[in-house]
Design a protein around this motif. Structure first.
Motif, PDB file in Angstrom:
ATOM      1  N   CYS A  49       1.137  -1.469  -0.035  1.00 37.32           N
ATOM      2  CA  CYS A  49      -0.258  -0.052   0.207  1.00 37.32           C
ATOM      3  C   CYS A  49       0.594   1.346  -0.076  1.00 37.32           C
ATOM      4  O   CYS A  49       1.637   1.086   0.567  1.00 37.32           O
ATOM      5  CB  CYS A  49      -1.209  -0.169   0.988  1.00 37.32           C
ATOM      6  N   GLY A  69      -3.440  -2.532  -2.291  1.00 37.33           N
ATOM      7  CA  GLY A  69      -3.635  -2.250  -3.066  1.00 37.33           C
ATOM      8  C   GLY A  69      -3.831  -0.269  -3.191  1.00 37.33           C
ATOM      9  O   GLY A  69      -4.212   0.526  -3.034  1.00 37.33           O
ATOM     10  N   GLN A  86      -9.364  -3.284   0.135  1.00 34.28           N
ATOM     11  CA  GLN A  86      -8.442  -2.715  -0.508  1.00 34.28           C
ATOM     12  C   GLN A  86      -8.831  -2.083  -1.795  1.00 34.28           C
ATOM     13  O   GLN A  86      -9.968  -2.495  -2.392  1.00 34.28           O
ATOM     14  CB  GLN A  86      -8.115  -4.584  -0.855  1.00 34.28           C
ATOM     15  N   ASN A  87      -6.922  -1.545  -2.287  1.00 35.49           N
ATOM     16  CA  ASN A  87      -7.188  -1.117  -3.671  1.00 35.49           C
ATOM     17  C   ASN A  87      -8.455   0.298  -3.179  1.00 35.49           C
ATOM     18  O   ASN A  87      -8.619   0.478  -5.030  1.00 35.49           O
ATOM     19  CB  ASN A  87      -7.770  -2.290  -4.841  1.00 35.49           C
ATOM     20  N   THR A  89      -8.305   4.188  -3.491  1.00 35.00           N
ATOM     21  CA  THR A  89      -7.323   5.179  -4.252  1.00 35.00           C
ATOM     22  C   THR A  89      -7.952   6.172  -3.669  1.00 35.00           C
ATOM     23  O   THR A  89      -9.020   7.066  -4.233  1.00 35.00           O
ATOM     24  CB  THR A  89      -7.310   5.842  -5.704  1.00 35.00           C
ATOM     25  N   GLY A 113     -11.843  -1.240  -4.333  1.00 31.84           N
ATOM     26  CA  GLY A 113     -12.143  -0.762  -5.194  1.00 31.84           C
ATOM     27  C   GLY A 113     -11.966   0.644  -5.786  1.00 31.84           C
ATOM     28  O   GLY A 113     -11.922   1.575  -7.136  1.00 31.84           O
ATOM     29  N   ASN A 131     -16.407  -0.389  -5.884  1.00 32.62           N
ATOM     30  CA  ASN A 131     -15.470  -0.357  -7.272  1.00 32.62           C
ATOM     31  C   ASN A 131     -16.723   1.111  -7.710  1.00 32.62           C
ATOM     32  O   ASN A 131     -16.752   1.294  -8.438  1.00 32.62           O
ATOM     33  CB  ASN A 131     -16.104  -1.082  -8.005  1.00 32.62           C
TER      34      ASN A 131
END
Length: 158
Positions: A49, A69, A86-87, A89, A113, A131
């Motif tokens: 990370c 991530g 996780q993942n 941004t 996501g 997501n």
């Protein structure tokens, strides 16, 4: 009031969130930027990370899956009782010559996501679905999801 799942999660001795918070607090004093950068790099190597030490992080910050991530850029502000899967941004963008970054409120859950980019304010007691791409402000007490993120429903207080 914390959202379900944000409070009282299992805590481990060493994890990505603790290293990130430590790096940010050391960096905030202004004298030990090198140590903060070293901790950031350690976090990146061990937990995959990338969390800048120039982030403002509140209490009870949690990264399940050891922050795998997760990317959090410099200048981002994160409130208390925030859970980031996780993942995710959280990044700034250049807005006509000015670098702008997201501000995350208290008691927020950010699904896997998710991307939150630019001058976005996420209010308190918000749930962001997996997501999602958040490009505009989210008011207090809502569930948002989608690309771009749209309001799904109002969150009922716990």
């Amino acid at each position: 009031m914390p959202l379900a799942g944000v409070k009282n999660r299992r805590k481990t001795d060493m994890n990505a969130a603790k290293i990130a918070v430590t790096a940010c607090r050391i960096g905030a004093c202004g004298k030990f930027g090198g140590v903060s950068q070293l901790l950031k790099n350690l976090n990146r190597m061990i937990f995959a990370c990338d969390i800048s030490w120039r982030v403002k992080i509140g209490d009870n910050f949690q990264l399940p899956h050891q922050g795998l991530g997760v990317v959090i850029g410099p200048g981002v502000e994160i409130g208390d009782n925030v859970l980031i899967y996780q993942n995710v941004t959280l990044g700034g963008k250049n807005n006509y010559g000015e670098y702008v970054t997201p501000k995350i409120g208290n008691n927020v859950m950010i699904g896997a996501g998710t991307k939150i980019l630019g001058n976005v304010h996420v209010g308190d007691n918000v749930i962001i679905g997996a997501n999602s791409v958040v490009l505009s402000d989210v008011q207090d007490g809502y569930v948002v999801a989608g690309i771009p993120a749209k309001v799904i429903k109002k969150v009922e207080p716990i």
